[in-house]
Every structure is written in structure tokens, then in C-alpha cells.
Design a protein around this motif. Structure first.
Motif, mmCIF file in Angstrom:
data_model
loop_
_atom_site.group_PDB
_atom_site.id
_atom_site.type_symbol
_atom_site.label_atom_id
_atom_site.label_comp_id
_atom_site.label_asym_id
_atom_site.label_seq_id
_atom_site.Cartn_x
_atom_site.Cartn_y
_atom_site.Cartn_z
ATOM 1 N N GLY A 47 9.129 40.533 -6.028
ATOM 2 C CA GLY A 47 7.841 39.854 -6.046
ATOM 3 C C GLY A 47 6.703 40.829 -6.277
ATOM 4 N N ARG A 48 5.502 40.353 -5.985
ATOM 5 C CA ARG A 48 4.317 41.166 -6.230
ATOM 6 C C ARG A 48 4.295 42.429 -5.386
ATOM 7 N N GLY A 49 5.135 42.461 -4.351
ATOM 8 C CA GLY A 49 5.251 43.656 -3.528
ATOM 9 C C GLY A 49 5.634 44.891 -4.318
ATOM 10 N N PHE A 50 6.164 44.698 -5.534
ATOM 11 C CA PHE A 50 6.548 45.850 -6.366
ATOM 12 C C PHE A 50 5.371 46.470 -7.118
ATOM 13 N N LYS A 51 4.220 45.823 -7.027
ATOM 14 C CA LYS A 51 2.951 46.376 -7.529
ATOM 15 C C LYS A 51 2.794 46.403 -9.052
ATOM 16 N N GLY A 52 3.863 46.609 -9.805
ATOM 17 C CA GLY A 52 3.706 46.676 -11.267
ATOM 18 C C GLY A 52 5.051 46.807 -11.945
ATOM 19 N N CYS B 228 12.706 37.040 -10.369
ATOM 20 C CA CYS B 228 11.374 37.413 -9.875
ATOM 21 C C CYS B 228 10.609 36.164 -9.434
ATOM 22 N N SER B 229 9.484 36.400 -8.759
ATOM 23 C CA SER B 229 8.617 35.290 -8.358
ATOM 24 C C SER B 229 7.719 34.916 -9.537
ATOM 25 N N ARG B 230 7.035 33.782 -9.388
ATOM 26 C CA ARG B 230 6.235 33.274 -10.506
ATOM 27 C C ARG B 230 5.083 34.198 -10.918
ATOM 28 N N HIS C 254 12.022 33.934 -13.810
ATOM 29 C CA HIS C 254 11.188 33.245 -12.810
ATOM 30 C C HIS C 254 11.986 32.161 -12.084
ATOM 31 N N VAL C 255 12.169 32.349 -10.780
ATOM 32 C CA VAL C 255 12.874 31.340 -9.993
ATOM 33 C C VAL C 255 11.888 30.602 -9.098
ATOM 34 N N GLY C 256 12.238 29.378 -8.737
ATOM 35 C CA GLY C 256 11.378 28.583 -7.874
ATOM 36 C C GLY C 256 11.266 27.166 -8.368
ATOM 37 N N GLN C 257 10.353 26.460 -7.755
ATOM 38 C CA GLN C 257 10.176 25.059 -8.070
ATOM 39 C C GLN C 257 9.837 24.828 -9.529
ATOM 40 N N THR C 258 9.030 25.716 -10.107
ATOM 41 C CA THR C 258 8.658 25.541 -11.503
ATOM 42 C C THR C 258 9.405 26.514 -12.407
ATOM 43 N N GLY D 247 9.982 42.120 -1.450
ATOM 44 C CA GLY D 247 8.535 42.078 -1.692
ATOM 45 C C GLY D 247 8.058 40.725 -2.179
ATOM 46 N N ILE D 248 8.697 39.665 -1.674
ATOM 47 C CA ILE D 248 8.309 38.285 -2.013
ATOM 48 C C ILE D 248 7.878 37.609 -0.714
ATOM 49 N N SER D 249 6.748 36.894 -0.739
ATOM 50 C CA SER D 249 6.220 36.352 0.519
ATOM 51 C C SER D 249 7.020 35.172 1.043
ATOM 52 N N GLY D 250 7.624 34.378 0.138
ATOM 53 C CA GLY D 250 8.389 33.229 0.595
ATOM 54 C C GLY D 250 7.579 31.950 0.608
ATOM 55 N N GLN E 91 7.017 27.010 -2.749
ATOM 56 C CA GLN E 91 7.460 26.741 -4.130
ATOM 57 C C GLN E 91 8.510 27.752 -4.578
ATOM 58 N N HIS E 92 8.472 28.938 -4.026
ATOM 59 C CA HIS E 92 9.503 29.924 -4.347
ATOM 60 C C HIS E 92 10.818 29.531 -3.662
ATOM 61 N N LEU E 93 10.707 29.184 -2.381
ATOM 62 C CA LEU E 93 11.907 28.815 -1.609
ATOM 63 C C LEU E 93 12.652 27.647 -2.253
ATOM 64 N N ASN F 119 10.492 42.905 3.467
ATOM 65 C CA ASN F 119 9.059 42.685 3.320
ATOM 66 C C ASN F 119 8.356 43.533 4.373
ATOM 67 N N LYS F 120 7.229 44.148 3.994
ATOM 68 C CA LYS F 120 6.570 45.032 4.972
ATOM 69 C C LYS F 120 5.769 44.253 6.002
ATOM 70 N N ASP F 121 5.569 42.964 5.728
ATOM 71 C CA ASP F 121 4.811 42.130 6.659
ATOM 72 C C ASP F 121 5.763 41.315 7.540
ATOM 73 N N ASP G 138 9.140 48.823 3.734
ATOM 74 C CA ASP G 138 8.570 49.016 2.398
ATOM 75 C C ASP G 138 9.681 49.001 1.354
ATOM 76 N N VAL G 139 9.547 48.168 0.341
ATOM 77 C CA VAL G 139 10.616 48.084 -0.672
ATOM 78 C C VAL G 139 10.869 49.434 -1.357
ATOM 79 N N PHE G 140 9.791 50.224 -1.518
ATOM 80 C CA PHE G 140 9.959 51.494 -2.242
ATOM 81 C C PHE G 140 10.822 52.472 -1.450
ATOM 82 N N GLU G 141 10.900 52.234 -0.149
ATOM 83 C CA GLU G 141 11.699 53.103 0.695
ATOM 84 C C GLU G 141 13.082 52.468 0.917
HETATM 85 C C1 LIG Z 1 2.518 23.944 -8.091
HETATM 86 C C2 LIG Z 1 2.976 25.333 -7.809
HETATM 87 C C3 LIG Z 1 4.223 25.750 -8.264
HETATM 88 C C4 LIG Z 1 4.687 27.037 -8.002
HETATM 89 N N1 LIG Z 1 5.937 27.404 -8.431
HETATM 90 C C5 LIG Z 1 6.415 28.629 -8.094
HETATM 91 C C6 LIG Z 1 7.738 29.041 -8.455
HETATM 92 O O1 LIG Z 1 8.475 28.305 -9.118
HETATM 93 N N2 LIG Z 1 8.175 30.253 -8.082
HETATM 94 C C7 LIG Z 1 7.408 31.137 -7.357
HETATM 95 O O2 LIG Z 1 7.879 32.231 -7.040
HETATM 96 N N3 LIG Z 1 6.141 30.786 -7.024
HETATM 97 C C8 LIG Z 1 5.636 29.569 -7.379
HETATM 98 N N4 LIG Z 1 4.349 29.248 -7.040
HETATM 99 C C9 LIG Z 1 3.502 30.302 -6.461
HETATM 100 C C10 LIG Z 1 3.715 30.487 -4.960
HETATM 101 O O3 LIG Z 1 2.891 29.596 -4.262
HETATM 102 C C11 LIG Z 1 3.366 31.938 -4.543
HETATM 103 O O4 LIG Z 1 2.047 32.200 -4.931
HETATM 104 C C12 LIG Z 1 4.275 32.995 -5.150
HETATM 105 O O5 LIG Z 1 5.642 32.673 -4.938
HETATM 106 C C13 LIG Z 1 3.974 34.330 -4.528
HETATM 107 O O6 LIG Z 1 4.697 35.362 -5.177
HETATM 108 P P1 LIG Z 1 5.017 36.727 -4.424
HETATM 109 O O7 LIG Z 1 5.709 36.423 -3.180
HETATM 110 O O8 LIG Z 1 5.682 37.605 -5.408
HETATM 111 O O9 LIG Z 1 3.574 37.348 -4.200
HETATM 112 P P2 LIG Z 1 2.648 37.418 -2.865
HETATM 113 O O10 LIG Z 1 2.438 36.088 -2.251
HETATM 114 O O11 LIG Z 1 1.497 38.220 -3.274
HETATM 115 O O12 LIG Z 1 3.562 38.219 -1.877
HETATM 116 C C14 LIG Z 1 3.917 39.545 -1.995
HETATM 117 C C15 LIG Z 1 4.704 39.906 -0.759
HETATM 118 O O13 LIG Z 1 5.138 41.246 -0.860
HETATM 119 C C16 LIG Z 1 4.944 41.906 0.368
HETATM 120 N N5 LIG Z 1 4.774 43.313 0.048
HETATM 121 C C17 LIG Z 1 3.704 43.920 -0.543
HETATM 122 N N6 LIG Z 1 3.950 45.239 -0.724
HETATM 123 C C18 LIG Z 1 5.175 45.461 -0.227
HETATM 124 C C19 LIG Z 1 5.978 46.629 -0.113
HETATM 125 N N7 LIG Z 1 5.577 47.826 -0.578
HETATM 126 N N8 LIG Z 1 7.200 46.507 0.461
HETATM 127 C C20 LIG Z 1 7.624 45.308 0.948
HETATM 128 N N9 LIG Z 1 6.916 44.183 0.850
HETATM 129 C C21 LIG Z 1 5.694 44.256 0.278
HETATM 130 C C22 LIG Z 1 3.753 41.256 1.000
HETATM 131 O O14 LIG Z 1 3.807 41.387 2.414
HETATM 132 C C23 LIG Z 1 3.911 39.798 0.538
HETATM 133 O O15 LIG Z 1 4.660 39.050 1.472
HETATM 134 C C24 LIG Z 1 3.871 27.962 -7.301
HETATM 135 C C25 LIG Z 1 2.616 27.545 -6.863
HETATM 136 C C26 LIG Z 1 2.151 26.264 -7.110
HETATM 137 C C27 LIG Z 1 0.815 25.852 -6.610
#
Ligand SMILES: Cc1cc2nc3c(=O)[nH]c(=O)nc-3n(C[C@H](O)[C@H](O)[C@H](O)COP(=O)(O)OP(=O)(O)OC[C@H]3O[C@@H](n4cnc5c(N)ncnc54)[C@H](O)[C@@H]3O)c2cc1C
Lengths: 247, 321
Positions: B206-211, B231-233, B246-250, B263-266, B269-271, B284-286, B302-305
Motif C-alpha cells: 500500500g501507500r506505506g511503501f512511499k513510492g 496493491c491497494s487502489r 489493484h485489489v479490492g471492491q473496485t 503498509g496497507i491501512s485496511g 473497500q480494500h478488505l 503496519n507501523k500503526d 516498519d515495512v522497510f525493516e
Molecule cells: C467507492 C470506493 C471504492 C474503493 N475501492 C478500493 C479498492 O478496490 N481497493 C483499495 O485498495 N481501495 C479502494 N478504495 C480506497 C480505500 O478507501 C482506501 O483509501 C485505500 O485502500 C487506502 O490505501 P492504502 O492502505 O494503501 O493507503 P493509506 O490509507 O494511506 O494507508 C497506508 C498505510 O500504511 C501504513 N504505513 C505507512 N508507512 C508505513 C511503513 N513505513 N511501514 C508500515 N506501514 C506503514 C500506514 O499506517 C497506513 O495504515 C475505494 C474507495 C472508495 C470511496
């Protein structure tokens, strides 16, 4: 060119999923309704883009449902489209729904019929294929890209681990997903215009219901997470190997 | 009155999801007191008789190379005719990409009720009720099929493949195959990677990977586990990773044996796309990340560790360190 987009009403993605009447019905209390995201973000937006490129194109929306679907279909019209058709019937049976759409489509003479990949409530991925069969048209499912050149469509179709590029002559039925278009936000002008766009209500054709929902269930809750300290990754690997037998 | 199972293939090989569908169809036939047969459109390099080990007595084949590409219209007609010729009362598909293209079409053609996304054998005492996944895996519906002929498509990774002894007879069907209207211009497959929907293990970031430049450690872990990557959306939206991950509801819905959420928040829509996974591991670091509530195992870190350490420990386990 005439385009038909199939629109379905679904609960918002964050809705609490619960059932009532002895688990026989979805509990609608407190649920926000939206246009099924696949229908809205991909099928409808791509159709609108095609119409923007070809001013002579006619874009119709269709939904099968009760009067309660009308706010959703108006929302769809706010994004675009010339008129909407509502087939006044309620059903969980995908064949019944597809047959109603096919009935309207037969009279409309559409060159292109778009659906979303699936609805996010019933997850059937069935209506597009059944409509295509009933109209004896080609069908390309799970499209991630749609381009039109005259009457030839080039469509990317999802396959395991990739895509294949398909070419087909119109008419065709396409189920759309991510990649086909980008989500749009309706503007004020669209919302105002949608109020006066025609919304035709037609009565359903006599069609058999081949399936019916008997009951719903929710999955048992997870037992709870086993947390392993960050300085003991070896323990996590041991658990995954010995306890979960997953690696 | 038999159960006919559609056998899906690509590049000369039968897909794993079809072994699952064959096992399911054979078990269903046993439950109904009838026989199970397979149906293959086109040609493969695999040994068809060997499919008998999944419990089918016969493999019907329409030996026509034009069927090696899928045109849903041509397929539905051929499958419909095969069902009539073999006297099939139940037709089983896998609810994979090709199953989504043809199952409902075949149903409409034969006026057969269709349930897609089945997760268990139907209840057949006094009716025919199929349990299917609904509300993006947040619930199940029990759906009764009321027509004479029935079509079921099975969610991938929801039925255990069992292989025993046995060999199937091969029967060539004589079916006129229409010329396809859909032309396959090219196929773009990611080479050397495990297809996401077929994978036993999925490693997802997820976005936790930064780039995008940081995905190397995730890919190393995936390679070590012979896993697919996801990966997350927002990650796909930002083009850090390709859309098909991209996995998840959409996005894509998956049900692997093991899912690593790094590094995915959960978000809900992802679940919705991954909560049918048998075992979920979250890093997840949180500690408050919602994903921990849906997980079986977790590390707050931390995922990097953690991720490179995970790879190292798994290599040790596999004796490849
Ligand atoms: C209608 C609708 C449909 C959607 N469909 C989907 C879908 O199909 N799939 C999907 O994935 N999302 C979907 N979303 C988006 C979803 O709501 C979330 O915004 C998305 O899943 C968040 O992605 P993320 O967890 O990668 O990012 P974030 O929410 O930004 O989470 C990043 C996580 O990484 C952790 N993190 C940060 N740095 C580190 C580190 N160094 N080490 C460990 N952990 C770290 C943080 O604590 C955080 O929990 C949808 C949203 C809507 C409104």
C-alpha cells in the motif's frame, strides 16, 4: 450511433451489511444508495466521452427497478445521457433483469451496450453476457480499454495475469471496469439539466424468474489477530509454517 | 442427466481453477447420484485422460483450433450444444475471467438459472440451493435455481482440489463452430509472474511503501514465496504499480491461501477484495490500523525493516539462504 448504458443502484461501499426478516432480506435501514461504481465510473463515463466526440450519438440509460431507483438514475443523467428508461420491476434474478433490458434494446436498435463489470452488491457479472446472448450480439467482458474507429471497436479484455486486445465490429455488448475511463464529478449545469431529461417508465415483459434468493448469511467473525513482536520475524515465519501451514 | 464441467485453458495448458471446478462438479455429481463429464473447447498439450483423477468419467472435446481464442458468442453456442448432446442438467464453470464471459450467456441460451460466485456445493435435498458470495465478500446469499437446467460458476480458490486415481474416456463431439466475430489481435501477459487470481500466496503493498522505487523488497519477498504481487487502489491510481494489481471492491477480488498486507491501512473497500483469503498477515507501523482487525497474524512495524527480514527468514526455512 446509439448507445445504451445499464445502470444499477447499490448500497454505498461503506454501508453496514445486515439482514432482517429472518435473514431473508437486506436491511436497508440507514443505507446510502449510489450508482453502482462500475456502471458510473467506467461504463457511463466512457459512453459520455464517445458522445462528446460524436455529436450525432444518442445515449440512453436503462435500469430495471422500482420508483426508488429514480434518484439514482437522475444522478446518472446529471453526468450525461439524453434520456433514461426504467423498466418497472423488482427482481434478484439476473436472467429476468437481462431479458427486460434485451426487450427494450431490441426496439432501440443500439450499436453499443455498456454494463459495469458487476454490481458491488450481488457480484454476479451476469447481466451483460445474458443481454448479449438474448440479442445474439458479440460480448466482451471485463474491458479495461475501449476505443472506437468508425464501426470497429478495439477492446482490451482482462485475462489471467494480463490482457488481450480484441477487435470487433458493432453492434457489441461490453462490460467495463477500471481503465476504460476515469471517474467524473457531476457539475451544477448537469444536475439542473438532468431534472428535465425524459425518464420513461415501461412495464416489464412477461419473463420467468429462474432463480430466487432464499436467505442471506454473514461470515463468522475472525478469531482475532496474533501479534508477533517486530524484533522476532522468525517467529512469524515459524507460525505461518507450523501453525497456519500456509508456507 | 449429468454434470458437465467447462475446462478452461490458455497457451496449451488447463488452468488450475478448472481442476477445482472438476473436483466440485464430480462431488456434485456424486451427491446427485449421476456422472460428471468435462468439456474442453479447442486443443491443449495436457493429457486429457489424466483428468479422470478429479472424478470425471469422460472428457468431451470440440477439437477445433479456432476455439483456442475465446469469443463468448461462439463459445456459448458450442457449450449449449454440447450440453444438449451430453444431456447435461448442471453446467459448472469457474468464476474466473473466461467464466464471467460465458456462464451467464450459456444460461440465457438454455434458459437455465445461473448462480455465479458459488462458494460451496449446492443443497440438493428437496431443491437446488447454491451459496454464493455477495456484497463483495461481506455476506453470502443462498440462491435457489428453479429451472430444469442449472448453471453454476465457482469462485476461484473456494473448493479444495482432490485428486485420486482414475482415467477419463475421451469423446470427440461433432459440433459446428461458428466463425468468431471477435478477433484477438494480441495478448499481453506479464511473463514470469504468477497470475493474481490463480496464486496461492499474494504479497500486496500500500501507500506505506512511499513510492514505486521501493517495491524491490516486496518483489523479493514475492519471488521467494513464488507469490503474485498486488496493491491497494491509491497505489495503482498513482501509477506506482500496474492497474491489474489493484485489489479490492473496485479492483480484482482474490481468495489466496495466504495474503500479506504490507503498509496497507485496511479500508473497507480494500478488505472487500481480499477478505476471502484463508490467512491474512498484516505489517503496519500503526497499531490502530483497521487491517489488524481482519488479520490472523500481524507485526506492528516498519515495512522497510520487516519485509527484508521476512524474505531472509523464509529463505532460511526453504533452505535457500
Ligand atoms: C467507492 C470506493 C471504492 C474503493 N475501492 C478500493 C479498492 O478496490 N481497493 C483499495 O485498495 N481501495 C479502494 N478504495 C480506497 C480505500 O478507501 C482506501 O483509501 C485505500 O485502500 C487506502 O490505501 P492504502 O492502505 O494503501 O493507503 P493509506 O490509507 O494511506 O494507508 C497506508 C498505510 O500504511 C501504513 N504505513 C505507512 N508507512 C508505513 C511503513 N513505513 N511501514 C508500515 N506501514 C506503514 C500506514 O499506517 C497506513 O495504515 C475505494 C474507495 C472508495 C470511496
Amino acid at each position: 450511433m446509439k448507445i445504451l448504458v445499464c445502470i444499477s443502484k447499490t448500497p454505498d461501499t461503506t454501508s453496514k451489511i445486515a439482514f432482517k426478516d429472518n435473514n431473508s432480506k437486506f436491511d436497508e435501514a440507514g443505507v446510502q444508495w449510489i450508482i453502482n461504481p462500475y456502471d458510473e465510473w467506467y461504463a457511463l463515463v466512457r459512453a459520455i466521452e464517445l458522445k462528446e466526440k460524436d455529436a450525432s450519438a444518442v445515449l440512453h440509460l436503462i435500469t430495471v427497478g422500482g420508483a426508488d431507483v429514480e434518484p439514482i438514475i437522475r444522478k446518472a443523467l446529471a453526468l450525461g445521457g439524453d434520456e433514461a428508461i426504467r423498466v418497472n420491476a423488482q427482481s434478484d434474478d439476473r436472467y429476468f433483469i437481462a431479458a427486460q433490458i434485451a426487450e427494450v434494446a431490441k426496439q432501440g436498435g443500439y450499436d453499443l451496450i455498456f454494463t459495469g463489470k458487476e454490481t458491488i452488491d450481488f457480484n454476479s457479472s451476469s447481466v451483460g453476457g445474458a443481454v448479449a446472448e438474448l440479442l445474439d450480439m458479440p460480448y466482451i467482458s471485463l474491458a479495461t480499454k475501449f476505443e472506437l474507429n468508425g464501426t470497429t471497436a478495439t477492446v482490451n479484455r482482462e485475462i489471467e495475469g494480463g490482457e488481450e486486445v480484441n477487435e470487433v465490429s458493432l453492434p457489441v455488448v461490453i462490460s467495463c471496469q477500471k481503465g476504460v475511463a476515469e471517474q467524473r464529478i457531476p457539475n451544477m449545469r448537469g444536475i439542473m439539466a438532468a431534472r428535465t431529461k425524459p425518464l420513461k417508465v415501461v412495464e416489464p415483459a412477461a419473463v420467468d424468474q429462474l432463480t430466487s434468493v432464499v436467505s442471506y448469511e454473514t461470515p463468522p467473525p475472525k478469531a482475532g489477530v496474533k501479534l508477533v513482536p517486530a524484533d522476532n520475524v522468525a517467529e512469524l515465519v515459524r507460525l505461518l509454517h507450523e501453525e497456519a501451514k500456509a508456507i | 442427466m449429468s454434470v458437465l464441467i467447462f475446462i478452461d485453458h490458455s497457451e496449451g495448458h488447463i488452468k488450475k481453477s478448472s481442476f477445482e471446478a472438476l473436483t466440485y462438479g464430480a462431488d456434485l455429481a456424486k451427491q446427485l447420484g449421476t456422472s460428471a463429464e468435462g468439456l474442453l473447447l479447442g486443443t491443449v498439450n495436457d493429457d486429457l485422460a489424466a483428468l479422470g483423477k478429479y472424478g470425471v468419467t469422460k472428457i468431451n472435446q470440440v477439437n477445433n483450433e479456432s476455439l483456442n481464442n475465446l469469443d463468448a458468442q461462439v463459445y456459448a453456442k458450442a457449450i449449449g450444444e454440447a450440453a444438449t448432446q451430453t444431456g447435461a442438467k448442471v453446467i459448472v464453470f469457474s468464476h474466473n475471467q473466461n467464466g464471467r464471459a460465458v456462464a451467464a450467456r450459456v444460461g440465457a441460451r438454455l434458459k437455465a438459472g445461473v448462480v455465479t460466485g458459488a462458494v460451496a456445493l449446492p443443497k440438493t435435498d428437496g431443491g437446488f440451493v447454491v451459496k454464493k458470495s455477495v456484497f463483495s465478500a461481506k455476506a453470502f446469499a443462498n440462491v435457489s435455481i428453479n429451472s430444469d437446467i442449472k448453471v453454476i460458476s465457482l469462485n476461484p480458490n473456494s473448493y479444495k482440489i482432490t485428486a485420486g486415481e482414475g482415467s477419463a474416456a475421451i469423446n470427440q463431439l461433432n459440433i459446428t463452430v461458428d466463425a468468431p466475430k471477435v478477433k484477438v489481435v494480441s495478448v499481453n501477459k506479464v511473463k514470469g509472474e504468477v497470475p493474481l487470481t490463480e496464486a496461492e500466496i499474494v504479497v500486496s503493498g500500500g501507500r506505506g511503501f512511499k513510492g514505486p522505487e521501493n517495491w524491490g523488497i516486496l518483489e523479493d519477498l514475492a519471488k521467494t514465496l513464488h507469490a503474485a504481487t498486488a496493491c491497494s487502489r491509491p497505489v495503482a491510481d498513482a501509477h506506482w504499480r500496474p492497474h491489474h494489481e489493484h485489489v479490492g471492491q473496485t479492483g480484482i477480488q482474490i481468495a489466496p491461501n495466504l495474503y500479506f498486507a504490507l503498509g496497507i491501512s485496511g479500508a473497507i473497500q480494500h478488505l472487500a477484495g481480499v477478505n476471502r483469503s484463508k490467512v491474512i498477515v498484516v505489517v503496519n507501523k500503526d497499531p490502530e490500523a483497521p487491517f489488524f482487525k481482519a488479520a490472523d497474524y500481524g507485526i506492528v512495524g516498519d515495512v522497510f525493516e520487516i519485509v527484508p527480514k521476512l524474505t531472509e527468514e523464509i529463505k532460511k526455512l526453504k533452505g535457500i539462504a
